[in-house]
Design a protein around this motif. Structure first.
Motif, PDB file in Angstrom:
ATOM      1  N   ALA A   1      -1.148  -5.640 -18.415  1.00  0.00           N
ATOM      2  CA  ALA A   1      -0.883  -6.014 -17.022  1.00  0.00           C
ATOM      3  C   ALA A   1      -1.409  -4.914 -16.104  1.00  0.00           C
ATOM      4  CB  ALA A   1       0.613  -6.241 -16.808  1.00  0.00           C
ATOM      5  N   SER A   2      -2.710  -4.841 -16.026  1.00  0.00           N
ATOM      6  CA  SER A   2      -3.373  -3.810 -15.235  1.00  0.00           C
ATOM      7  C   SER A   2      -4.554  -4.430 -14.502  1.00  0.00           C
ATOM      8  CB  SER A   2      -3.850  -2.659 -16.136  1.00  0.00           C
ATOM      9  OG  SER A   2      -4.522  -1.672 -15.393  1.00  0.00           O
ATOM     10  N   PHE A   3      -4.654  -4.179 -13.213  1.00  0.00           N
ATOM     11  CA  PHE A   3      -5.771  -4.740 -12.445  1.00  0.00           C
ATOM     12  C   PHE A   3      -6.024  -3.894 -11.194  1.00  0.00           C
ATOM     13  CE2 PHE A   3      -1.880  -6.995 -11.177  1.00  0.00           C
ATOM     14  CZ  PHE A   3      -1.875  -6.828  -9.795  1.00  0.00           C
ATOM     15  N   SER A   4      -7.157  -4.143 -10.568  1.00  0.00           N
ATOM     16  CA  SER A   4      -7.504  -3.463  -9.317  1.00  0.00           C
ATOM     17  C   SER A   4      -7.039  -4.300  -8.136  1.00  0.00           C
ATOM     18  CB  SER A   4      -9.021  -3.243  -9.229  1.00  0.00           C
ATOM     19  OG  SER A   4      -9.468  -2.380 -10.242  1.00  0.00           O
ATOM     20  N   LEU A   5      -6.736  -3.638  -7.030  1.00  0.00           N
ATOM     21  CA  LEU A   5      -6.414  -4.294  -5.769  1.00  0.00           C
ATOM     22  C   LEU A   5      -7.357  -3.724  -4.713  1.00  0.00           C
ATOM     23  CD1 LEU A   5      -4.691  -6.155  -3.990  1.00  0.00           C
ATOM     24  CD2 LEU A   5      -3.040  -4.276  -3.733  1.00  0.00           C
ATOM     25  N   LEU A   6      -8.212  -4.578  -4.171  1.00  0.00           N
ATOM     26  CA  LEU A   6      -9.227  -4.142  -3.213  1.00  0.00           C
ATOM     27  C   LEU A   6      -8.707  -4.269  -1.784  1.00  0.00           C
ATOM     28  CD1 LEU A   6     -12.334  -5.956  -4.758  1.00  0.00           C
ATOM     29  CD2 LEU A   6     -11.336  -3.750  -5.399  1.00  0.00           C
ATOM     30  N   TYR A   7      -9.169  -3.369  -0.929  1.00  0.00           N
ATOM     31  CA  TYR A   7      -8.851  -3.459   0.493  1.00  0.00           C
ATOM     32  C   TYR A   7     -10.027  -2.909   1.289  1.00  0.00           C
ATOM     33  CZ  TYR A   7      -7.969   1.579   0.576  1.00  0.00           C
ATOM     34  OH  TYR A   7      -8.111   2.942   0.489  1.00  0.00           O
ATOM     35  N   LYS A   8     -10.049  -3.214   2.586  1.00  0.00           N
ATOM     36  CA  LYS A   8     -11.134  -2.757   3.455  1.00  0.00           C
ATOM     37  C   LYS A   8     -11.002  -1.254   3.702  1.00  0.00           C
ATOM     38  CE  LYS A   8     -14.320  -2.693   6.758  1.00  0.00           C
ATOM     39  NZ  LYS A   8     -14.188  -1.255   7.111  1.00  0.00           N
ATOM     40  N   ALA A   9     -12.018  -0.504   3.273  1.00  0.00           N
ATOM     41  CA  ALA A   9     -12.005   0.945   3.470  1.00  0.00           C
ATOM     42  C   ALA A   9     -11.974   1.276   4.959  1.00  0.00           C
ATOM     43  CB  ALA A   9     -13.246   1.565   2.820  1.00  0.00           C
ATOM     44  N   GLY A  10     -11.233   2.325   5.298  1.00  0.00           N
ATOM     45  CA  GLY A  10     -11.151   2.760   6.686  1.00  0.00           C
ATOM     46  C   GLY A  10     -10.058   2.103   7.488  1.00  0.00           C
ATOM     47  N   ASP A  11      -9.362   1.125   6.896  1.00  0.00           N
ATOM     48  CA  ASP A  11      -8.251   0.443   7.559  1.00  0.00           C
ATOM     49  C   ASP A  11      -6.961   1.041   7.012  1.00  0.00           C
ATOM     50  OD1 ASP A  11      -6.146  -1.379   8.195  1.00  0.00           O
ATOM     51  OD2 ASP A  11      -7.598  -2.981   8.495  1.00  0.00           O
ATOM     52  N   SER A  12      -6.308   1.888   7.804  1.00  0.00           N
ATOM     53  CA  SER A  12      -5.146   2.630   7.305  1.00  0.00           C
ATOM     54  C   SER A  12      -3.974   1.717   6.979  1.00  0.00           C
ATOM     55  CB  SER A  12      -4.728   3.687   8.325  1.00  0.00           C
ATOM     56  OG  SER A  12      -4.314   3.101   9.544  1.00  0.00           O
ATOM     57  N   VAL A  13      -3.802   0.622   7.732  1.00  0.00           N
ATOM     58  CA  VAL A  13      -2.693  -0.294   7.461  1.00  0.00           C
ATOM     59  C   VAL A  13      -2.876  -0.946   6.090  1.00  0.00           C
ATOM     60  CG1 VAL A  13      -1.563  -2.435   8.166  1.00  0.00           C
ATOM     61  CG2 VAL A  13      -2.164  -0.723   9.886  1.00  0.00           C
ATOM     62  N   ARG A  14      -4.084  -1.432   5.827  1.00  0.00           N
ATOM     63  CA  ARG A  14      -4.328  -2.057   4.516  1.00  0.00           C
ATOM     64  C   ARG A  14      -4.200  -1.038   3.385  1.00  0.00           C
ATOM     65  NH1 ARG A  14      -7.910  -7.160   5.470  1.00  0.00           N
ATOM     66  NH2 ARG A  14      -8.041  -7.210   7.723  1.00  0.00           N
ATOM     67  N   GLU A  15      -4.681   0.154   3.631  1.00  0.00           N
ATOM     68  CA  GLU A  15      -4.573   1.195   2.605  1.00  0.00           C
ATOM     69  C   GLU A  15      -3.108   1.499   2.292  1.00  0.00           C
ATOM     70  OE1 GLU A  15      -6.207   5.725   1.700  1.00  0.00           O
ATOM     71  OE2 GLU A  15      -6.041   5.022   3.771  1.00  0.00           O
ATOM     72  N   GLN A  16      -2.301   1.669   3.323  1.00  0.00           N
ATOM     73  CA  GLN A  16      -0.883   1.968   3.116  1.00  0.00           C
ATOM     74  C   GLN A  16      -0.171   0.828   2.397  1.00  0.00           C
ATOM     75  OE1 GLN A  16      -0.025   2.761   7.281  1.00  0.00           O
ATOM     76  NE2 GLN A  16       0.326   4.922   6.858  1.00  0.00           N
ATOM     77  N   LEU A  17      -0.505  -0.401   2.773  1.00  0.00           N
ATOM     78  CA  LEU A  17       0.105  -1.547   2.096  1.00  0.00           C
ATOM     79  C   LEU A  17      -0.284  -1.591   0.622  1.00  0.00           C
ATOM     80  CD1 LEU A  17      -0.400  -4.347   4.795  1.00  0.00           C
ATOM     81  CD2 LEU A  17       1.781  -3.401   4.037  1.00  0.00           C
ATOM     82  N   ALA A  18      -1.565  -1.378   0.338  1.00  0.00           N
ATOM     83  CA  ALA A  18      -2.033  -1.429  -1.053  1.00  0.00           C
ATOM     84  C   ALA A  18      -1.345  -0.362  -1.892  1.00  0.00           C
ATOM     85  CB  ALA A  18      -3.553  -1.255  -1.084  1.00  0.00           C
ATOM     86  N   LEU A  19      -1.230   0.844  -1.357  1.00  0.00           N
ATOM     87  CA  LEU A  19      -0.573   1.920  -2.100  1.00  0.00           C
ATOM     88  C   LEU A  19       0.907   1.619  -2.320  1.00  0.00           C
ATOM     89  CD1 LEU A  19      -2.247   4.993  -0.364  1.00  0.00           C
ATOM     90  CD2 LEU A  19      -2.618   4.207  -2.713  1.00  0.00           C
ATOM     91  N   ALA A  20       1.564   1.039  -1.310  1.00  0.00           N
ATOM     92  CA  ALA A  20       2.986   0.698  -1.452  1.00  0.00           C
ATOM     93  C   ALA A  20       3.186  -0.364  -2.526  1.00  0.00           C
ATOM     94  CB  ALA A  20       3.538   0.208  -0.115  1.00  0.00           C
ATOM     95  N   ILE A  21       2.329  -1.385  -2.528  1.00  0.00           N
ATOM     96  CA  ILE A  21       2.434  -2.450  -3.532  1.00  0.00           C
ATOM     97  C   ILE A  21       2.210  -1.882  -4.931  1.00  0.00           C
ATOM     98  CG2 ILE A  21       1.456  -4.631  -4.338  1.00  0.00           C
ATOM     99  CD1 ILE A  21       3.069  -4.648  -1.639  1.00  0.00           C
ATOM    100  N   SER A  22       1.236  -0.985  -5.061  1.00  0.00           N
ATOM    101  CA  SER A  22       0.972  -0.363  -6.356  1.00  0.00           C
ATOM    102  C   SER A  22       2.189   0.400  -6.854  1.00  0.00           C
ATOM    103  CB  SER A  22      -0.234   0.583  -6.234  1.00  0.00           C
ATOM    104  OG  SER A  22      -0.450   1.284  -7.431  1.00  0.00           O
ATOM    105  N   SER A  23       2.828   1.130  -5.946  1.00  0.00           N
ATOM    106  CA  SER A  23       4.015   1.896  -6.333  1.00  0.00           C
ATOM    107  C   SER A  23       5.160   0.979  -6.742  1.00  0.00           C
ATOM    108  CB  SER A  23       4.435   2.783  -5.155  1.00  0.00           C
ATOM    109  OG  SER A  23       5.619   3.487  -5.461  1.00  0.00           O
ATOM    110  N   MET A  24       5.376  -0.097  -6.002  1.00  0.00           N
ATOM    111  CA  MET A  24       6.466  -1.021  -6.312  1.00  0.00           C
ATOM    112  C   MET A  24       6.213  -1.744  -7.634  1.00  0.00           C
ATOM    113  SD  MET A  24       7.209  -2.584  -2.493  1.00  0.00           S
ATOM    114  CE  MET A  24       7.892  -1.551  -1.183  1.00  0.00           C
ATOM    115  N   ALA A  25       4.963  -2.113  -7.887  1.00  0.00           N
ATOM    116  CA  ALA A  25       4.631  -2.828  -9.131  1.00  0.00           C
ATOM    117  C   ALA A  25       4.825  -1.942 -10.353  1.00  0.00           C
ATOM    118  CB  ALA A  25       3.191  -3.336  -9.063  1.00  0.00           C
ATOM    119  N   SER A  26       4.606  -0.651 -10.206  1.00  0.00           N
ATOM    120  CA  SER A  26       4.753   0.260 -11.345  1.00  0.00           C
ATOM    121  C   SER A  26       6.186   0.306 -11.853  1.00  0.00           C
ATOM    122  CB  SER A  26       4.289   1.667 -10.946  1.00  0.00           C
ATOM    123  OG  SER A  26       5.158   2.228  -9.972  1.00  0.00           O
TER     124      SER A  26
END
Length: 565
Positions: free
Chosen positions: A402-427
């Motif tokens: 159960a491992s995969f990548s999650l892509l987001y638009k580089a340079g968009d801080s909101v999307r970056e923060q959301l992606a990192l938060a989701i990664s942390s919660m999924a772990s």
């Protein structure tokens, strides 16, 4: 002070004179200039003291009699990203908001109802297969030529003929009937086609047809909007001035300069007072800048994860994302309210559909705000056969981790923060997510097999069709996960063919209920659009904004004004 400046470039009294520039009258300028012109260089030092004394005394008089200070008529703003294809409506400029240099047939009022812009009347005929639109007869383009039905028909037909982000598959052709009436002939019934009339700016046929290798319309647009583009320095700024031929209420600002740059560079320009107005991401919302205030604008702009829905043997990640249990688990491991409160500082709301609380979306008023339920998430995963069989901290099933990548638009801080938060919660439940920030063209190459943190949000129900109907599988960024459900397709088709908008609503709701069960998306948040504006700049009452953050703010630009004297 131009005469004085030229003379006093190296003059010893320069600092004294220039320090009183704002408080001296034109008459005093002439007196000083005459004195300096007559001065002998040997007498300069003697007369310097006299001039400074004269300026000092006179300044108190002029301070008492001077007219109130006026704010500049040129507004310097940062309104988001630079349109890579230029300011060409046919290629998508203005799709999510006000095209500024061009006009649309219709526009939306504060309640998002349609009102006429170029159009004075619009009606559906011919068994719902033809729209007849009557135009104003007093509109001119910025080059002084009249805007007619020929230009309107040309604009829509041109979109049909070339690549565009506008979706006009329901349109057969646009036909000028008279100089000021146009017929739009549809291939099939589409109750949402009217929405296109508010998102497509009209271009002049005689100018657009002149394009060649040396001239592109998007770089020097001619239109009927409130402003004319005067200069575009790519990757830096675009300047514009009022259109003297504009038929509507003119804005208060004679010129606008819109600068481009990263989130960081825009904020630095705000801190150094180089901008009057700028978009800001949530991470800067609570930073206090002297002389500025924060504007928070309600939106339909959402963020979520779009999942590849079908297993492809050559793409390992699709085994995980195609599992309904994995997608369901994300409903229980993500604490949306925590993200809103802690990550986005309260400038958002939890999201549950593509258009929360709109007639074609979900009514979220009765949906309770629940915290993450990791026990339930773990139980769902175990029931679906996921376990950590090799004790490496990551779940697996039938040889697939159960491992995969999650892509987001580089340079968009909101999307970056959301992606990192989701990664942390999924772990927390043994799902490993590798977060990657890429440009959109790189994301497009991977999005059919890799989850993407994406966003939508429109004033139109047509977006439900684009994002969920199988007809749009892998079409541009629409339905990139390849979602297909015949029941959803059928409900959407019935909505599009409904005899009226009200009659279509039950079918949109029917589609939404099935979509909620299938979970092709995990919706996260509806974000508010934030702007920093100088304290004295009043932005009026902005409308509820669509997905795009920045340019849509200009939809009520005629209301913007300075309030201080």
């Amino acid at each position: 002070m131009m005469i004085l400046d030229r003379y006093l470039i190296s003059h010893p009294v320069r600092k004294c004179i220039l320090s009183f520039t704002c408080t001296t009258s034109f008459t005093l300028e002439k007196v000083v200039n005459t004195l300096l012109n007559k001065m002998n260089r040997k007498k300069t030092r003697i007369l310097s003291l006299f001039i400074c004394a004269l300026l000092t005394m006179t300044s108190f008089v002029t301070l008492a009699t001077a007219s109130p200070f006026k704010y500049p008529e040129t507004l310097k703003v940062a309104l988001g990203s630079e349109p890579t294809a230029g300011f060409d409506p046919i290629l998508g400029w203005g799709k999510y908001g006000n095209p500024l240099f061009q006009s649309t047939l219709l526009k939306r009022d504060k309640e998002l109802n349609f009102v006429g812009d170029l159009a004075t009347e619009w009606r559906l005929t011919n068994n719902k297969l033809t729209w007849i639109v009557t135009l104003r007869d007093d509109v001119q383009f910025s080059d002084g030529t009249p805007l007619t039905a020929e230009d309107v028909a040309f604009t829509y037909n041109q979109i049909l003929q070339q690549s565009s982000t506008h979706e006009l598959s329901a349109l057969k052709m646009a036909e000028p009937l008279t100089p000021y009436s146009v017929a739009f002939h549809l291939i099939q019934c589409d109750i949402t086609f009217l929405d296109r009339f508010s998102s497509i700016g009209i271009v002049p046929k005689h100018v657009y047809q002149q394009q060649d290798n040396s001239f592109r319309y998007g770089s020097s647009p001619v239109g009927s909007g409130p402003y004319i583009l005067t200069k575009w320095v790519k990757n830096q700024y675009v300047s514009m001035k009022l259109n003297p031929y504009y038929y509507g209420k003119k804005p208060h600002f004679s010129q606008l300069i819109a600068v481009f740059g990263s989130e960081e560079s825009r904020f630095i320009q705000l801190k150094t007072h180089q901008l009057d107005l700028s978009v800001v991401p949530q991470r800067y919302a609570n930073q206090i800048l002297k002389g500025y205030k924060l504007w928070s604008v309600s939106t339909l702009d959402n963020r979520g994860i779009v999942w590849p829905m079908h297993y492809k043997k050559h793409a390992e990640m699709t085994y995980i994302t195609a599992d309904p249990a994995i997608r369901e688990v994300f409903d229980y491991l993500i604490d949306k309210q925590l993200i809103v409160d802690k990550l986005l500082d309260g400038y958002a709301t939890p999201a549950y559909s593509i258009a929360d609380n709109m007639p074609w979306g979900l009514d979220t008023q009765d949906i309770p705000s629940e915290k993450a339920n990791l026990n339930h998430a773990n139980a769902l995963l175990a029931q679906a056969g996921w376990s950590d069989s090799n004790n490496n901290g990551t779940l697996d099933k039938q040889g697939h981790e159960a491992s995969f990548s999650l892509l987001y638009k580089a340079g968009d801080s909101v999307r970056e923060q959301l992606a990192l938060a989701i990664s942390s919660m999924a772990s927390e439940v043994g799902i490993n997510i590798n977060v990657k920030g890429l440009e959109w063209n790189d994301i497009a190459l991977q999005m059919t097999t890799t989850p993407v943190l994406m966003g939508f949000g429109s004033h139109s129900a047509s977006e439900v069709t684009y994002v969920y109907h199988s007809r749009y599988m892998h079409t541009d960024f629409y339905n990139s996960g390849g979602y297909r459900n015949p029941q959803v397709d059928s409900a959407i088709d019935k909505a599009l063919k409904a005899p009226s908008w009200d009659a279509s609503l039950p079918f949109w709701q029917q589609a939404q209920q099935q979509i909620q069960q299938d979970r092709p998306w995990t919706w996260l948040v509806n974000i508010q659009h934030l702007y920093m504006a100088k304290n004295c700049l009043d932005l009026g009452k902005p409308i509820t904004e669509p997905h795009d953050h920045g340019w849509p703010l200009t939809a009520n630009i005629e209301e913007w004004r300075w309030t201080c004297q």
